[in-house]
Design an enzyme around this catalytic site. Structure first.
Site, PDB file in Angstrom:
ATOM      1  N   ASN A   6      -2.136  22.766 -31.967  1.00 15.63           N
ATOM      2  CA  ASN A   6      -0.935  22.605 -32.787  1.00 15.63           C
ATOM      3  C   ASN A   6      -0.144  21.385 -32.282  1.00 15.63           C
ATOM      4  O   ASN A   6       0.261  21.353 -31.118  1.00 15.63           O
ATOM      5  CB  ASN A   6      -0.118  23.904 -32.654  1.00 15.63           C
ATOM      6  CG  ASN A   6       1.156  23.857 -33.450  1.00 15.63           C
ATOM      7  OD1 ASN A   6       1.812  22.832 -33.498  1.00 15.63           O
ATOM      8  ND2 ASN A   6       1.516  24.969 -34.044  1.00 15.63           N
ATOM      9  N   HIS A   9       4.862  19.754 -31.752  1.00 14.93           N
ATOM     10  CA  HIS A   9       5.881  19.284 -30.812  1.00 14.93           C
ATOM     11  C   HIS A   9       5.808  17.799 -30.509  1.00 14.93           C
ATOM     12  O   HIS A   9       6.710  17.240 -29.886  1.00 14.93           O
ATOM     13  CB  HIS A   9       5.880  20.155 -29.551  1.00 14.93           C
ATOM     14  CG  HIS A   9       6.313  21.549 -29.903  1.00 14.93           C
ATOM     15  ND1 HIS A   9       7.476  21.791 -30.603  1.00 14.93           N
ATOM     16  CD2 HIS A   9       5.730  22.752 -29.725  1.00 14.93           C
ATOM     17  CE1 HIS A   9       7.594  23.087 -30.820  1.00 14.93           C
ATOM     18  NE2 HIS A   9       6.543  23.692 -30.306  1.00 14.93           N
ATOM     19  N   HIS A  42       2.664  23.262 -38.471  1.00 15.94           N
ATOM     20  CA  HIS A  42       3.574  24.252 -39.058  1.00 15.94           C
ATOM     21  C   HIS A  42       4.625  23.485 -39.844  1.00 15.94           C
ATOM     22  O   HIS A  42       5.495  22.834 -39.262  1.00 15.94           O
ATOM     23  CB  HIS A  42       4.221  25.090 -37.943  1.00 15.94           C
ATOM     24  CG  HIS A  42       5.092  26.194 -38.450  1.00 15.94           C
ATOM     25  ND1 HIS A  42       5.681  27.110 -37.622  1.00 15.94           N
ATOM     26  CD2 HIS A  42       5.479  26.544 -39.705  1.00 15.94           C
ATOM     27  CE1 HIS A  42       6.382  27.974 -38.339  1.00 15.94           C
ATOM     28  NE2 HIS A  42       6.294  27.643 -39.598  1.00 15.94           N
ATOM     29  N   ARG A  44       7.682  23.772 -41.412  1.00 13.62           N
ATOM     30  CA  ARG A  44       8.781  24.745 -41.502  1.00 13.62           C
ATOM     31  C   ARG A  44       9.685  24.420 -42.681  1.00 13.62           C
ATOM     32  O   ARG A  44       9.799  23.255 -43.082  1.00 13.62           O
ATOM     33  CB  ARG A  44       9.599  24.734 -40.205  1.00 13.62           C
ATOM     34  CG  ARG A  44       8.827  25.217 -38.994  1.00 13.62           C
ATOM     35  CD  ARG A  44       9.746  25.343 -37.798  1.00 13.62           C
ATOM     36  NE  ARG A  44      10.622  26.476 -37.931  1.00 13.62           N
ATOM     37  CZ  ARG A  44      10.485  27.628 -37.261  1.00 13.62           C
ATOM     38  NH1 ARG A  44       9.518  27.782 -36.390  1.00 13.62           N
ATOM     39  NH2 ARG A  44      11.327  28.607 -37.464  1.00 13.62           N
ATOM     40  N   ARG A  48      12.026  20.871 -39.260  1.00 12.64           N
ATOM     41  CA  ARG A  48      12.589  20.414 -37.976  1.00 12.64           C
ATOM     42  C   ARG A  48      11.618  19.552 -37.175  1.00 12.64           C
ATOM     43  O   ARG A  48      12.029  18.803 -36.321  1.00 12.64           O
ATOM     44  CB  ARG A  48      13.059  21.602 -37.137  1.00 12.64           C
ATOM     45  CG  ARG A  48      11.954  22.471 -36.612  1.00 12.64           C
ATOM     46  CD  ARG A  48      12.474  23.501 -35.629  1.00 12.64           C
ATOM     47  NE  ARG A  48      13.240  24.541 -36.278  1.00 12.64           N
ATOM     48  CZ  ARG A  48      13.395  25.756 -35.756  1.00 12.64           C
ATOM     49  NH1 ARG A  48      12.862  26.038 -34.592  1.00 12.64           N
ATOM     50  NH2 ARG A  48      14.075  26.688 -36.385  1.00 12.64           N
ATOM     51  N   GLU A  69       0.227  26.175 -41.091  1.00  8.60           N
ATOM     52  CA  GLU A  69       1.066  27.360 -40.832  1.00  8.60           C
ATOM     53  C   GLU A  69       2.286  27.262 -41.715  1.00  8.60           C
ATOM     54  O   GLU A  69       2.921  26.202 -41.771  1.00  8.60           O
ATOM     55  CB  GLU A  69       1.558  27.327 -39.381  1.00  8.60           C
ATOM     56  CG  GLU A  69       0.769  28.150 -38.439  1.00  8.60           C
ATOM     57  CD  GLU A  69       1.402  28.095 -37.054  1.00  8.60           C
ATOM     58  OE1 GLU A  69       2.627  28.098 -36.930  1.00  8.60           O
ATOM     59  OE2 GLU A  69       0.628  28.030 -36.107  1.00  8.60           O
ATOM     60  N   THR A 100       8.305  30.733 -33.516  1.00  3.81           N
ATOM     61  CA  THR A 100       7.962  31.978 -34.196  1.00  3.81           C
ATOM     62  C   THR A 100       8.117  33.127 -33.208  1.00  3.81           C
ATOM     63  O   THR A 100       7.501  33.112 -32.146  1.00  3.81           O
ATOM     64  CB  THR A 100       6.506  31.904 -34.703  1.00  3.81           C
ATOM     65  OG1 THR A 100       6.293  30.621 -35.271  1.00  3.81           O
ATOM     66  CG2 THR A 100       6.229  32.976 -35.730  1.00  3.81           C
ATOM     67  N   GLU A 150      -4.436  36.447 -37.009  1.00  3.27           N
ATOM     68  CA  GLU A 150      -4.187  35.839 -35.697  1.00  3.27           C
ATOM     69  C   GLU A 150      -3.266  36.801 -34.955  1.00  3.27           C
ATOM     70  O   GLU A 150      -2.150  37.087 -35.405  1.00  3.27           O
ATOM     71  CB  GLU A 150      -3.523  34.468 -35.844  1.00  3.27           C
ATOM     72  CG  GLU A 150      -3.256  33.815 -34.489  1.00  3.27           C
ATOM     73  CD  GLU A 150      -2.575  32.452 -34.604  1.00  3.27           C
ATOM     74  OE1 GLU A 150      -2.725  31.768 -35.636  1.00  3.27           O
ATOM     75  OE2 GLU A 150      -1.871  32.080 -33.646  1.00  3.27           O
ATOM     76  N   HIS A 189      -0.186  31.965 -29.517  1.00  3.07           N
ATOM     77  CA  HIS A 189       1.246  31.898 -29.238  1.00  3.07           C
ATOM     78  C   HIS A 189       1.540  32.181 -27.766  1.00  3.07           C
ATOM     79  O   HIS A 189       1.123  33.200 -27.237  1.00  3.07           O
ATOM     80  CB  HIS A 189       2.095  32.847 -30.096  1.00  3.07           C
ATOM     81  CG  HIS A 189       3.480  32.284 -30.307  1.00  3.07           C
ATOM     82  ND1 HIS A 189       4.442  32.350 -29.354  1.00  3.07           N
ATOM     83  CD2 HIS A 189       3.999  31.591 -31.352  1.00  3.07           C
ATOM     84  CE1 HIS A 189       5.520  31.733 -29.801  1.00  3.07           C
ATOM     85  NE2 HIS A 189       5.283  31.255 -31.010  1.00  3.07           N
TER      86      HIS A 189
HETATM   87  N1  PXP Z   1       0.051  30.517 -33.636  1.00  4.71           N
HETATM   88  C1  PXP Z   1       1.118  30.608 -34.453  1.00  4.71           C
HETATM   89  C2  PXP Z   1       0.988  31.469 -35.662  1.00  4.71           C
HETATM   90  C3  PXP Z   1       2.308  29.915 -34.187  1.00  4.71           C
HETATM   91  O1  PXP Z   1       3.369  30.042 -34.994  1.00  4.71           O
HETATM   92  C4  PXP Z   1       2.349  29.063 -33.053  1.00  4.71           C
HETATM   93  C5  PXP Z   1       3.574  28.249 -32.782  1.00  4.71           C
HETATM   94  O2  PXP Z   1       3.789  27.335 -33.788  1.00  4.71           O
HETATM   95  C6  PXP Z   1       1.208  28.980 -32.255  1.00  4.71           C
HETATM   96  C7  PXP Z   1       0.078  29.745 -32.535  1.00  4.71           C
HETATM   97  C8  PXP Z   1       1.173  28.118 -31.037  1.00  4.71           C
HETATM   98  O3  PXP Z   1       2.058  28.659 -30.126  1.00  4.71           O
HETATM   99  P1  PXP Z   1       2.410  27.855 -28.789  1.00  4.71           P
HETATM  100  O4  PXP Z   1       3.104  26.612 -29.215  1.00  4.71           O
HETATM  101  O5  PXP Z   1       3.285  28.804 -28.043  1.00  4.71           O
HETATM  102  O6  PXP Z   1       1.102  27.581 -28.111  1.00  4.71           O
END
Ligand code: PXP
Length: 240
Positions: A6, A9, A42, A44, A48, A69, A100, A150, A189
């Site tokens: 992901n 960030h 993601h 959003r 953001r 996402e 999340t 997931e 996550h």
């Molecule tokens: N899975 C989902 C559904 C999420 O919302 C997120 C965060 O955007 C992640 C995985 C990844 O989480 P992390 O950034 O804590 O690794």
């Protein structure tokens, strides 16, 4: 085991200054070089971090799996139908949250979620539901017709002491139930270079979705190396 990276960030850093760098597309391309099997964005509702233009650019330049996402809203479903990612993960979204905070509320949100699943899967894109590690949520996910789930590992990641074992147990039970019912089961996550090991060792998991820890560590070692290290760790842990 599949690793979805992901890159939200990277966009968080960019949006902190409303600048043009760092670019999530470049991060995604480097993640591919490091061995990522998929890229997650993601989008959003408050935009953001990831912007619509990032999604369009990354969709056209990345050939590995693109996982979008999103919340199960009318606006987002229309974007998914237009962009056609390789899969969609439905997540709950609250404006004030830092990230999340938990899995979908499949009871309160049932109608909206079911409609999103039907529309997106009807167009040929598989849908995954981001759910809490509870057998009841696996049963509802199956009943709603989602192809994938997931399992939320955030509670496991944050738990301390004896609670950690209890949370790991809940994750394992939910995964087993999902596999027994024929769902494709992923987890994600809050996973990092330490806590990923016990999750990656769970048999039958299709893949892991990881963002923050990979992007955070890429400040020290570069994203390509951070992805490569995470991928190696997952491979070692899952083959034990
Ligand atoms: N899975 C989902 C559904 C999420 O919302 C997120 C965060 O955007 C992640 C995985 C990844 O989480 P992390 O950034 O804590 O690794």
């Amino acid at each position: 085991m599949f690793l979805g990276v992901n890159v939200d960030h990277v966009a968080t850093v960019r949006e902190a200054r409303r600048e043009v760098e760092p670019d999530p597309l470049i991060a995604a391309l480097l993640a591919v070089r490091g061995g990522a099997d998929g890229i997650t964005l993601h989008l959003r509702e408050d935009r953001r971090h990831i912007q619509d233009s990032d999604l369009i650019k990354i969709r056209s330049k990345i050939s590995i799996e693109l996982n979008l996402e999103m919340a199960a809203t009318h606006e987002m479903v229309n974007i998914a139908l237009k962009i056609r990612p390789d899969m969609v993960t439905l997540v709950p979204e609250k404006r004030a949250e830092l990230t999340t905070e938990g899995g979908l509320d499949l009871i309160k949100g049932r109608k909206k979620i079911k409609k999103a699943i039907d529309m997106i899967q009807g167009s040929g894109t598989p849908v995954s539901l981001f759910i809490n590690p509870a057998v009841s949520d696996i049963l509802i996910s199956k009943d709603m017709g989602a192809q994938m789930v997931e399992i939320h590992t955030g509670l496991y990641a944050n738990a301390r002491g004896g609670q950690k074992t209890a949370e790991l147990d809940r994750v394992k039970k939910a995964i087993k139930k999902g596999l027994d019912l024929g769902l494709q089961v992923n987890a994600g996550h809050g996973l990092n270079f330490t806590n990923v090991k016990k999750i990656a060792a769970i048999k039958g998991l299709r893949g892991l979705y990881i963002g923050h820890s990979i992007i955070a560590n890429s400040i020290y070692m570069g994203i390509e190396n951070a992805v490569r290290e995470m991928k190696q760790l997952i491979e070692i842990s899952s083959s034990k």
